[in-house]
Design an enzyme around this catalytic site. Sequence first.
Site, PDB file in Angstrom:
ATOM      1  N   HIS A   1       0.925 -17.740  27.050  1.00 30.72           N
ATOM      2  CA  HIS A   1       0.615 -19.896  27.593  1.00 30.72           C
ATOM      3  C   HIS A   1       1.327 -20.514  26.888  1.00 30.72           C
ATOM      4  O   HIS A   1       1.926 -21.711  27.068  1.00 30.72           O
ATOM      5  CB  HIS A   1      -0.766 -19.771  27.149  1.00 30.72           C
ATOM      6  CG  HIS A   1      -1.568 -19.013  28.013  1.00 30.72           C
ATOM      7  ND1 HIS A   1      -3.017 -19.083  28.046  1.00 30.72           N
ATOM      8  CD2 HIS A   1      -1.344 -18.267  28.822  1.00 30.72           C
ATOM      9  CE1 HIS A   1      -2.815 -19.065  29.474  1.00 30.72           C
ATOM     10  NE2 HIS A   1      -2.356 -17.662  30.182  1.00 30.72           N
TER      11      HIS A   1
ATOM     12  N   CYS B   1       3.147 -11.740   5.738  1.00 31.06           N
ATOM     13  CA  CYS B   1       3.177 -12.192   4.588  1.00 31.06           C
ATOM     14  C   CYS B   1       1.504 -11.378   3.686  1.00 31.06           C
ATOM     15  O   CYS B   1       1.159 -10.455   4.938  1.00 31.06           O
ATOM     16  CB  CYS B   1       2.870 -13.167   3.984  1.00 31.06           C
ATOM     17  SG  CYS B   1       1.796 -14.491   4.488  1.00 31.06           S
TER      18      CYS B   1
HETATM   19  C1  RB5 Z   1       1.193 -13.707  -1.935  1.00 36.66           C
HETATM   20  O1  RB5 Z   1       0.291 -13.040  -2.869  1.00 36.66           O
HETATM   21  C2  RB5 Z   1       0.349 -14.277  -1.122  1.00 36.66           C
HETATM   22  O2  RB5 Z   1       0.524 -15.402  -1.064  1.00 36.66           O
HETATM   23  C3  RB5 Z   1       1.348 -14.250   0.184  1.00 36.66           C
HETATM   24  O3  RB5 Z   1       1.569 -13.070   0.708  1.00 36.66           O
HETATM   25  C4  RB5 Z   1       0.674 -15.014   1.595  1.00 36.66           C
HETATM   26  O4  RB5 Z   1      -0.217 -14.312   1.846  1.00 36.66           O
HETATM   27  C5  RB5 Z   1       0.245 -16.410   1.588  1.00 36.66           C
HETATM   28  O5  RB5 Z   1       0.214 -17.175   2.581  1.00 36.66           O
END
Ligand code: RB5
Length: 156
Positions: free
Chosen positions: A98, A65
């Site tokens: 670990h 993400c």
């Molecule tokens: C998306 O904008 C962002 O909030 C997501 O990819 C992530 O970083 C959340 O932890």
Amino acid sequence: MRIALGCDHGGFPLKAKVAELVASLGHEIVDLGTDSSCAVDYPDYGLSGGLAVSTKQADRAILLCGSGVGISVAANKVPGVRAGVCHDTYSAHQGVEHDDMNVLCLGARIVGEALALEIVEAFLGAKFTHEERHVRRLGKLLEIERRANSGEWSAD
Ligand code: RB5
């Protein structure tokens, strides 16, 4: 190994290169999406990645993400998942050796492509050591999970 690979739009810019590396290392990929930079919700992809590991559809997962944080929090809600955000190679292999980490989370807005690929390779190349102290600590993690799922504790 079978490796589930999932991301939200924040992680999408890294996904193709990670997939290419994972395949080149001889692993099979279970592609969980997303497949574009259109905005989606990271909990959905953290859940699919966590479930893929929890149900043994995959041996491990790699989730991407923007920061790595949101998708790791989501994945860690799934029983049997031990997800970690790793933005260095030491954590990526030591987390497996670990802690028996089975889900690697990366933030595509934090690490560049070259470092991300080295982190992925370190994660995939590592194995849990089964040393007594690590087995004992893993047992304690599993006990926390068992008690949490039993309803013994409430977050209310
Ligand atoms: C998306 O904008 C962002 O909030 C997501 O990819 C992530 O970083 C959340 O932890």
